[in-house]
Scaffold this active site. Structure first.
Site, PDB file in Angstrom:
ATOM      1  N   CYS A  79      -0.669   5.213  -2.453  1.00  0.00           N
ATOM      2  CA  CYS A  79      -0.533   4.013  -1.630  1.00  0.00           C
ATOM      3  C   CYS A  79      -0.105   2.881  -2.558  1.00  0.00           C
ATOM      4  O   CYS A  79      -0.872   2.464  -3.434  1.00  0.00           O
ATOM      5  CB  CYS A  79      -1.848   3.676  -0.933  1.00  0.00           C
ATOM      6  SG  CYS A  79      -1.800   2.119  -0.016  1.00  0.00           S
TER       7      CYS A  79
ATOM      8  N   GLU B 178       2.762   4.815   9.587  1.00  0.00           N
ATOM      9  CA  GLU B 178       2.182   5.643   8.534  1.00  0.00           C
ATOM     10  C   GLU B 178       1.408   6.812   9.130  1.00  0.00           C
ATOM     11  O   GLU B 178       0.620   6.625  10.072  1.00  0.00           O
ATOM     12  CB  GLU B 178       1.256   4.815   7.643  1.00  0.00           C
ATOM     13  CG  GLU B 178       1.973   3.763   6.818  1.00  0.00           C
ATOM     14  CD  GLU B 178       1.113   3.248   5.683  1.00  0.00           C
ATOM     15  OE1 GLU B 178       0.665   4.080   4.868  1.00  0.00           O
ATOM     16  OE2 GLU B 178       0.890   2.025   5.624  1.00  0.00           O
TER      17      GLU B 178
ATOM     18  N   CYS C 183       3.693  -1.149   3.705  1.00  0.00           N
ATOM     19  CA  CYS C 183       3.557   0.151   3.035  1.00  0.00           C
ATOM     20  C   CYS C 183       4.360   0.075   1.742  1.00  0.00           C
ATOM     21  O   CYS C 183       5.588  -0.046   1.778  1.00  0.00           O
ATOM     22  CB  CYS C 183       4.061   1.284   3.924  1.00  0.00           C
ATOM     23  SG  CYS C 183       4.026   2.906   3.124  1.00  0.00           S
TER      24      CYS C 183
ATOM     25  N   GLY D 292       6.533   3.063   1.147  1.00  0.00           N
ATOM     26  CA  GLY D 292       7.587   3.000   2.148  1.00  0.00           C
ATOM     27  C   GLY D 292       8.666   1.998   1.787  1.00  0.00           C
ATOM     28  O   GLY D 292       9.861   2.232   2.012  1.00  0.00           O
TER      29      GLY D 292
END
Length: 287
Positions: A71, A211, A220, A223
Site C-alpha cells: 500500500c 481497490e 491509492c 494505483g
C-alpha cells in the site's frame, strides 16, 4: 489495544505497533475496525512489525480482512509513525511488505514527518507475474469486455495488480457499479485494483480507484504509480507526472536510469485511541 488512525491523502488505515507483541487474527480485526458505522472506520488495518530484512515490516489488511502485499499511501504513514513515535531517528529507512523491501526518504519539519518519498521499485508488466490472463510481454491498451462493454486496459503490478483504464468524464463514472465487475473479472485470478483515469495534459492525470477488498478509496499510492506507468506506455504523459486523486495529489516519477518508480506525498495522523476487541466485535456484529 492501542491504535493510531492515519491517512495518506484520504486513504485511511488503523495502525498498530506490533514491534513488541503479536496481534492475533489480524484479518478479523481488520474487518472490525474498518466498519465506518460501528467500528473505528478505515480502508483497512496496518501492523508495524520488527524485521530482520529491513528496518521495519508492514503487514497490510484490506477492509474485508484480505491480506494486501503493498500500500503506497500506507507505507508513507508507516514512515511517519515510526519516526514521530521514536522507533527510529533516521530520515532514510527501509520497510518490507509482502516480501519486497522499499526505501523511503522522510521530510521532517518541527520534529514531525510531513512528506515521504518512496522508491516503489520496478513496475511488473508481464501478464503472468501481475497476474492477468493475457498473452505477450505486456498488456497495453488491451481490450477487455466488462458488463457487455469493451474497455481498453493497461495492466501493471506495483506489488499488487492494477488494471488502468483511460476515459473521459471520470467524475461522472458510476464506479460502485463497474468497479466490482473489474475486481472479480475472470481474467484476474487474484482480483484487481482498477484505476479509471482522465488525461488532463502530459503532466497531469485525474484518477479514481476501485481497490480490491476495500471498494472506492480516496487514494491509492500503488494505483497512482501504475497509472503513471500506464500513461507513459500509452504515450499520454512524461516521465514525471502529478496524479490527482479524490483525497489529494501524488508526485510520480518513472526514472529511466534505474527503471524504478518514485512516489512522493504527505502522511498525516488523525487521532489515537484504544479499543477492546471483544466489545468491538459485539458492536460490529450487533450482539
Amino acid at each position: 489495544m492501542k491504535f493510531t488512525k492515519m491517512h495518506g491523502i484520504g486513504n485511511d488505515y488503523v495502525y498498530m505497533d506490533c514491534t513488541k507483541e503479536r496481534l492475533e487474527n489480524p484479518g478479523e480485526i481488520a474487518r472490525l475496525v474498518s466498519d465506518r458505522h460501528k467500528g473505528i472506520g478505515s480502508d483497512g488495518l496496518i501492523l508495524i512489525q520488527s524485521s530482520e530484512e529491513a528496518d521495519f515490516e508492514m503487514a497490510m489488511y484490506n477492509a474485508d480482512g484480505s491480506y494486501g502485499k503493498m500500500c503506497g499511501n500506507g507505507i508513507r504513514c508507516v514512515a511517519k509513525y515510526v519516526y514521530d513515535n521514536g522507533l527510529t531517528d533516521q530520515t532514510e529507512i527501509s520497510v518490507i511488505s509482502g516480501g519486497a523491501v522499499k526505501y523511503l526518504k522522510l521530510t521532517v519539519e518541527d520534529g514531525k514527518v510531513q512528506k515521504v518519498r518512496v522508491n516503489m521499485g520496478e513496475p511488473i508488466l508481464k501478464p503472468d507475474e501481475i497476474p492477468v490472463v493475457g498473452e505477450g510481454d505486456k498488456l497495453v491498451a488491451a481490450p477487455i469486455v466488462v458488463d457487455n462493454q469493451v474497455y481498453e486496459m493497461t495492466c501493471v503490478s506495483m506489488g499488487n495488480p492494477h488494471a488502468v483504464v483511460f476515459m473521459n468524464g471520470v467524475d461522472d463514472l458510476k464506479i460502485e457499479e463497474i468497479g466490482p465487475k473489474f475486481e472479480r473479472h475472470e481474467r484476474f485470478p487474484d482480483r484487481v485494483n482498477t484505476e479509471f483515469v482522465e488525461r488532463m495534459d502530459h503532466k497531469n492525470l485525474k484518477m479514481r480507484v476501485w481497490e480490491r477488498g476495500s471498494g472506492e478509496t480516496m487514494a491509492c499510492g500503488t494505483g497512482a504509480c501504475a497509472t503513471a506507468v500506464a500513461a507513459i506506455l500509452n504515450g499520454y504523459a512524461e516521465r514525471e507526472v502529478t496524479v490527482h486523486l479524490l483525497g489529494g495529489d501524488l508526485e510520480i516519477c518513472w526514472d529511466e536510469t534505474d527503471n524504478c518508480v518514485y512516489m512522493t506525498g504527505p502522511a498525516a495522523t488523525a487521532f489515537t485511541g484504544e479499543f477492546d476487541p471483544e466489545e468491538l466485535r459485539k458492536s460490529v456484529q450487533g450482539r
